[in-house]
Design a protein around this motif. Structure first.
Motif, PDB file in Angstrom:
ATOM      1  N   PHE A  29      51.487  23.143  56.535  1.00  0.00           N
ATOM      2  CA  PHE A  29      50.186  23.263  55.882  1.00  0.00           C
ATOM      3  C   PHE A  29      49.904  24.737  55.619  1.00  0.00           C
ATOM      4  O   PHE A  29      50.119  25.584  56.492  1.00  0.00           O
ATOM      5  CB  PHE A  29      49.066  22.683  56.751  1.00  0.00           C
ATOM      6  CG  PHE A  29      49.175  21.210  56.987  1.00  0.00           C
ATOM      7  CD1 PHE A  29      48.895  20.308  55.975  1.00  0.00           C
ATOM      8  CD2 PHE A  29      49.573  20.715  58.223  1.00  0.00           C
ATOM      9  CE1 PHE A  29      49.001  18.938  56.187  1.00  0.00           C
ATOM     10  CE2 PHE A  29      49.677  19.354  58.442  1.00  0.00           C
ATOM     11  CZ  PHE A  29      49.396  18.459  57.420  1.00  0.00           C
ATOM     12  N   VAL A  30      49.425  25.011  54.428  1.00  0.00           N
ATOM     13  CA  VAL A  30      48.996  26.376  54.083  1.00  0.00           C
ATOM     14  C   VAL A  30      47.589  26.278  53.515  1.00  0.00           C
ATOM     15  O   VAL A  30      47.319  25.466  52.628  1.00  0.00           O
ATOM     16  CB  VAL A  30      49.950  27.034  53.060  1.00  0.00           C
ATOM     17  CG1 VAL A  30      49.468  28.446  52.726  1.00  0.00           C
ATOM     18  CG2 VAL A  30      51.378  27.078  53.613  1.00  0.00           C
ATOM     19  N   GLY A  31      46.695  27.110  54.039  1.00  0.00           N
ATOM     20  CA  GLY A  31      45.310  27.114  53.603  1.00  0.00           C
ATOM     21  C   GLY A  31      44.999  28.296  52.707  1.00  0.00           C
ATOM     22  O   GLY A  31      45.490  29.410  52.937  1.00  0.00           O
ATOM     23  N   PHE A  32      44.199  28.057  51.686  1.00  0.00           N
ATOM     24  CA  PHE A  32      43.828  29.098  50.725  1.00  0.00           C
ATOM     25  C   PHE A  32      42.314  29.102  50.583  1.00  0.00           C
ATOM     26  O   PHE A  32      41.687  28.031  50.513  1.00  0.00           O
ATOM     27  CB  PHE A  32      44.452  28.815  49.357  1.00  0.00           C
ATOM     28  CG  PHE A  32      45.933  28.546  49.381  1.00  0.00           C
ATOM     29  CD1 PHE A  32      46.845  29.583  49.257  1.00  0.00           C
ATOM     30  CD2 PHE A  32      46.421  27.252  49.534  1.00  0.00           C
ATOM     31  CE1 PHE A  32      48.215  29.333  49.273  1.00  0.00           C
ATOM     32  CE2 PHE A  32      47.778  26.987  49.555  1.00  0.00           C
ATOM     33  CZ  PHE A  32      48.683  28.031  49.423  1.00  0.00           C
ATOM     34  N   LYS A  74      47.283  17.882  48.091  1.00  0.00           N
ATOM     35  CA  LYS A  74      46.111  18.072  48.946  1.00  0.00           C
ATOM     36  C   LYS A  74      45.899  16.959  49.962  1.00  0.00           C
ATOM     37  O   LYS A  74      45.242  17.177  50.973  1.00  0.00           O
ATOM     38  CB  LYS A  74      44.852  18.175  48.078  1.00  0.00           C
ATOM     39  CG  LYS A  74      44.815  19.352  47.132  1.00  0.00           C
ATOM     40  CD  LYS A  74      43.523  19.340  46.331  1.00  0.00           C
ATOM     41  CE  LYS A  74      43.462  20.498  45.349  1.00  0.00           C
ATOM     42  NZ  LYS A  74      42.195  20.488  44.557  1.00  0.00           N
ATOM     43  N   GLY A  75      46.396  15.750  49.669  1.00  0.00           N
ATOM     44  CA  GLY A  75      46.074  14.599  50.511  1.00  0.00           C
ATOM     45  C   GLY A  75      46.334  14.803  51.992  1.00  0.00           C
ATOM     46  O   GLY A  75      45.432  14.654  52.822  1.00  0.00           O
ATOM     47  N   PRO A  76      47.563  15.189  52.368  1.00  0.00           N
ATOM     48  CA  PRO A  76      47.820  15.427  53.790  1.00  0.00           C
ATOM     49  C   PRO A  76      46.980  16.564  54.360  1.00  0.00           C
ATOM     50  O   PRO A  76      46.586  16.519  55.525  1.00  0.00           O
ATOM     51  CB  PRO A  76      49.315  15.767  53.828  1.00  0.00           C
ATOM     52  CG  PRO A  76      49.872  15.167  52.578  1.00  0.00           C
ATOM     53  CD  PRO A  76      48.780  15.294  51.561  1.00  0.00           C
ATOM     54  N   GLY A  77      46.691  17.562  53.535  1.00  0.00           N
ATOM     55  CA  GLY A  77      45.872  18.679  53.997  1.00  0.00           C
ATOM     56  C   GLY A  77      44.447  18.263  54.301  1.00  0.00           C
ATOM     57  O   GLY A  77      43.842  18.737  55.264  1.00  0.00           O
TER      58      GLY A  77
END
Length: 573
Positions: free
Chosen positions: A383-386, A414-417
């Protein structure tokens, strides 16, 4: 809005007990994680039971075992406190805020490590606080500090009770009166300096409360540890906490610009300055001090405007090595994402097993990956967040996309995030669930330079497996993720689990825990990245910071607290 959605209401299946004193301060269950009426179940997670059977040999078929927690079965030692001291405490905070009943004293005895939970469930209470005091302001804290020193009592600060490194329990042989100083009434954001981006926050403010207050003004502190729903900013400072978005906002040592502490010498006031050259940093001494130097009453924290956009994207990598290499490259970008996380194959399997269903799209994706030659048993989820302006987020995503491609990864949207963002604070509930079924699970985390990271990972996995082999545990489980990235290195976060059956779980736990911790030291990593030292990790302190470093630390504690009144025995004896 930067505050992650609160998901402290996962699957529920049984009523639970908690204690709410007259002061209204929120507490977790005396025997486990979280709040009343909340527990984990797997009825709607078809892959969970098969995964657990394969991972640790635990059969979850049939009837669930009955709840093994009943407060009435505990033998709680009677409080040891003089009438004079009790009267003086009531004179400071009011009679309604001085509690000596059994349940609140037990609530304040332990944190939430697996050792703590096993001991509380077995009724192991060699020493509990004699009284719990709830101060209402900084002056009352200082007055209680002065009373404790004058009476030669022990004072243990208490935030949310989420600590997992043994930083809360009174020493077993302590004969003096033990006061648990619960900071829960000090829960306000006092002011925000909008020109400087500085918020002054009372130390007892728990994560959701302080974020709610800041968000209403358009700000966020950006600090979201796993314990966010049940931990305080004072506790974060006292344990040198890191949050899930520390890649962008920094850990609590970066966020903390000023601090106020009640000490035996009176109030310590460190103003919120951007930088100073005033000798050895007293601020750094307070960070991670676990109550040994006094009681933190307020924190001046660096805060940030709520971002225009926030998104967490998921990626798959063919191997954990590829994921680590990608995280390294991402850490070198001029514009850093807010979250960089990659799980090894074991943790990826665990994550997929906790999903409620497998989508058609996911099934198709996995078939595509297999056709490309991927071994799905080695596949790793990231996962990478922006966050920031839309333009900034777009630039970050483009840069990360190129790095992911370079290392053979694939973006999956985006779904898994979104699911990760909703459920990331819920994992500790699974530990209580496993305990009910005779399984033990806990964590150890560390940090090391990038050049040492793979050695730390593989050698620690091997050390845990060897410990299981020596104990005759087959199978035992260990999994890992990279959770925080820096220019020079990263944090690796290990979770281990096993079924203990009819055996005493604590000796088994100690063998596995020691193997993992010693592997950290032997491979050039630290004893803890963000869970603190307490008593759980203190055996490795001298190896970590050298005997000379431990001597300096002991000298500091002895100089500030010559009577050993403040949380004695933590970090170093």
């Amino acid at each position: 809005m930067t505050t992650p959605p609160s998901t402290d209401r996962p699957d529920t299946d049984r009523p639970t007990a908690t204690h709410n004193p007259a002061s209204g301060v929120k507490h977790m269950k005396w025997w486990g994680w979280g709040v009343e009426g909340v527990a984990f179940h797997f009825d709607d997670k078809p892959k969970f039971a098969p995964f657990v059977k394969q991972a640790v040999g635990l059969d979850l078929s049939g009837e669930a075992p009955p709840a093994s927690v009943d407060f009435s079965t505990l033998t709680v030692p009677a409080p040891k406190i003089s009438d004079d001291l009790l009267t003086e405490l009531r004179g400071v905070v009011g009679s309604e805020n001085v509690i000596s009943d059994d349940e609140p004293r037990v609530v304040h005895t332990y944190g939430k490590s697996i050792r703590d939970l096993l001991r509380i469930r077995s009724g192991d209470l060699p020493r509990v606080p004699d009284v719990v005091a709830y101060p209402g302001d900084e002056d009352e804290v200082q007055r209680i500090v002065d009373l404790a020193v004058a009476a030669d009592a022990v004072l243990i600060p208490f935030g949310g009770g989420s600590n997992i490194s043994g930083s809360l329990q009174p020493p077993a042989g302590e004969t003096r009166t033990v006061i648990s100083l619960d900071m829960g009434r000090l829960n306000k954001v006092l002011d925000v300096d909008e020109d400087s981006g500085l918020a002054r926050i009372q130390a007892g403010a728990q994560g959701p409360d302080l974020e709610e207050q800041l968000n209403k003004r358009g700000w966020t502190v950006g600090h979201f540890p796993d314990s966010f729903n049940h931990s305080t900013i004072g506790g974060w400072v006292a344990t040198r906490s890191s949050g899930m978005q520390s890649d962008k906002f920094g850990d609590i040592s970066d966020i903390t610009r000023g601090v106020r502490v009640a000490t035996p010498s009176g109030p310590l006031v460190l103003r919120p300055l951007p930088s100073t050259s005033t000798g050895p940093s007293v601020r750094e001494m307070i960070l991670g001090s676990e109550g040994r130097l006094g009681v933190i009453t307020a924190v001046s924290a660096q805060v940030h405007r709520l971002p225009e956009e926030r998104v967490i994207l998921a990626y798959f990598y063919p191997t954990f090595d590829a994921g680590l290499e990608a995280m390294h490259d991402i850490s070198l970008l001029d514009s850093r994402p807010s979250i960089t996380r990659v799980s090894d194959a074991g943790e990826t399997g665990f994550t997929l097993a906790t999903a409620k269903k497998t989508s058609v799209g996911q099934t198709v994706l996995f078939k595509v990956l297999q056709r490309r030659g991927w071994d799905l048993d080695k596949m790793c989820l990231s996962f990478v967040g922006f966050e920031g302006t839309k333009a900034h987020v777009a630039r970050q995503q483009a840069a990360v996309k190129e790095i992911v491609k370079k290392h053979g990864g694939m973006g999956v949207g985006k779904g898994p995030g979104v699911l990760y963002d909703q459920k990331k604070f819920d994992t500790p509930y699974i530990r209580d669930f496993l305990l009910d079924w005779g399984g033990a699970a806990d964590v150890s985390e560390t940090a090391a330079p990038w050049s040492r990271l793979k050695d730390v990972y593989y050698n620690t996995i091997d050390a845990a497996k060897q410990a299981y082999k020596e104990l005759g545990i087959d199978p035992g489980w260990v999994m890992c993720h990279l959770s925080h990235s820096y220019h020079s290195g990263a944090c690796l976060y290990f979770t281990f689990a096993f079924v203990y059956g009819d055996r005493d779980p604590l000796p088994l736990y100690e063998v596995v825990k020691k193997a993992i911790q010693q592997s950290f030291i032997d491979n050039g990593a630290t004893l803890s990245h963000h869970h603190a030292v307490g008593t759980e990790h203190s055996p490795w302190l001298s190896q970590d910071i050298s005997p000379a470093g431990e001597k300096i630390m002991k000298g500091l504690f002895a100089a500030v607290d010559p009577g050993s009144n403040f949380n004695p025995g933590k970090i170093t004896s």
